[in-house]
Design a protein around this motif. Structure first.
Motif, mmCIF file in Angstrom:
data_model
loop_
_atom_site.group_PDB
_atom_site.id
_atom_site.type_symbol
_atom_site.label_atom_id
_atom_site.label_comp_id
_atom_site.label_asym_id
_atom_site.label_seq_id
_atom_site.Cartn_x
_atom_site.Cartn_y
_atom_site.Cartn_z
ATOM 1 N N THR A 102 0.833 -1.205 0.000
ATOM 2 C CA THR A 102 0.000 0.000 0.000
ATOM 3 C C THR A 102 0.864 1.251 0.000
ATOM 4 O OG1 THR A 102 -1.653 -1.219 1.263
ATOM 5 C CG2 THR A 102 -1.904 1.151 1.163
ATOM 6 N N TYR A 103 1.963 1.208 0.743
ATOM 7 C CA TYR A 103 2.880 2.347 0.773
ATOM 8 C C TYR A 103 3.488 2.585 -0.609
ATOM 9 C CZ TYR A 103 7.201 4.921 1.565
ATOM 10 O OH TYR A 103 8.228 5.817 1.473
ATOM 11 N N THR B 207 0.987 4.187 -2.737
ATOM 12 C CA THR B 207 0.844 5.598 -2.362
ATOM 13 C C THR B 207 1.945 6.440 -2.986
ATOM 14 O OG1 THR B 207 -0.189 4.995 -0.257
ATOM 15 C CG2 THR B 207 0.749 7.209 -0.426
ATOM 16 N N SER C 255 -6.537 4.327 0.541
ATOM 17 C CA SER C 255 -5.326 4.485 1.326
ATOM 18 C C SER C 255 -5.680 4.820 2.774
ATOM 19 C CB SER C 255 -4.457 5.597 0.737
ATOM 20 O OG SER C 255 -3.275 5.781 1.492
ATOM 21 N N LYS D 31 -2.112 6.616 7.804
ATOM 22 C CA LYS D 31 -0.702 6.339 8.064
ATOM 23 C C LYS D 31 0.083 6.265 6.763
ATOM 24 C CE LYS D 31 -1.174 3.934 12.486
ATOM 25 N NZ LYS D 31 -0.933 2.661 13.223
ATOM 26 N N ASN D 32 -0.466 5.595 5.764
ATOM 27 C CA ASN D 32 0.216 5.514 4.480
ATOM 28 C C ASN D 32 0.284 6.883 3.804
ATOM 29 O OD1 ASN D 32 0.952 2.773 4.316
ATOM 30 N ND2 ASN D 32 -1.130 2.198 3.791
ATOM 31 N N TYR D 33 -0.770 7.670 3.991
ATOM 32 C CA TYR D 33 -0.751 9.016 3.419
ATOM 33 C C TYR D 33 0.373 9.853 4.042
ATOM 34 C CZ TYR D 33 -1.965 13.928 2.859
ATOM 35 O OH TYR D 33 -1.914 15.277 2.609
ATOM 36 N N GLY E 180 3.670 8.629 2.869
ATOM 37 C CA GLY E 180 3.889 9.052 1.496
ATOM 38 C C GLY E 180 4.229 10.525 1.393
#
Length: 228
Positions: free
Chosen positions: A3-4, A7, A83, A86-88, A91
């Motif tokens: 996912t990261y 992103t 998303s 945390k991933n945002y 990123g």
């Protein structure tokens, strides 16, 4: 991790075209100014021969706009696509570090390349840039600071509305005005001030970047996702 990576891929694709066009235009302008500086120096009103100096402001404005868009446009779009917050944040921080480092490297190469070409044509610069690593590190920290600061301001506008955002901008203007008056408005990029005082000041700015990143997380972690 997947996912990261998605992103980061999204953020890169979202900004790649604008970044490419901006740097291409900036480089063409620098080449034009260099030609004028060599062929028709009387037409260039810059006694220091640092024709590349306006780049600092242009890159700062580009970074500023990128930060605002990252908070007000990219955040709701990414979360609507699945998303997480945390991933945002991961990123945003990764993109801010990478883009700031790349822009700083671009401008450092322009500064040294332009100075070398002027010296090759017998036009010695009255104000040579600082050492390569000092100039890069200073710019990297400043661009990262601008990016995170305006991402934070954009997040304040996004979550709390217009009035709190305007109050935050007013507070920022007051801080900048107070800092400029107390420091005497000394520039960090155009002068050869590569000593310990400069590096210590830049270290403090890097610490401010960490603080801004923490504040950004505190705001984003509870911000609702709005669609337009």
């Amino acid at each position: 991790m997947a996912t990261y990576r998605n992103t980061m891929r999204f953020m890169w694709q979202d900004s790649y075209k604008a970044l490419r066009v901006f740097l291409a235009v900036l480089l063409l302008v620098d080449i034009g100014l260099l030609v004028f500086q060599i062929k028709w120096p009387h037409l260039v009103d810059n006694p220091s021969n640092n024709f590349y100096s306006p780049n600092y402001g242009a890159i700062g404005i580009f970074t500023l706009v990128s930060g605002l868009l990252t908070a007000t446009v990219t955040f709701p779009l990414m979360l609507s696509l699945g998303s997480t917050r945390k991933n945002y944040i991961a990123g945003v921080l990764s993109y801010g570090v990478i883009s700031s480092a790349g822009l700083a490297l671009f401008q450092t190469l322009v500064a040294y390349g332009g100075t070398a070409l002027l010296e090759l044509w017998g036009q010695l610069s009255e104000s040579a840039p600082a050492s390569f690593l000092t100039l890069w590190y200073t710019q990297f920290t400043i661009y990262l600071l601008i990016f995170l600061l305006f991402t934070l301001l954009g997040a304040i506008f996004y979550r709390y509305g217009t009035m709190p955002g305007l109050i935050a901008i007013a507070g920022l203007i007051f801080i900048l005005f107070f800092t400029a008056n107390t420091s005497g408005g000394t520039g960090l990029t155009d002068k050869d001030i590569s000593g310990w005082i400069l590096l210590q000041a830049v270290h403090y700015l890097l610490g401010v970047c960490v603080l801004l990143a923490a504040l950004l997380w505190l705001i984003i972690r509870r911000a609702t996702v709005r669609t337009y």
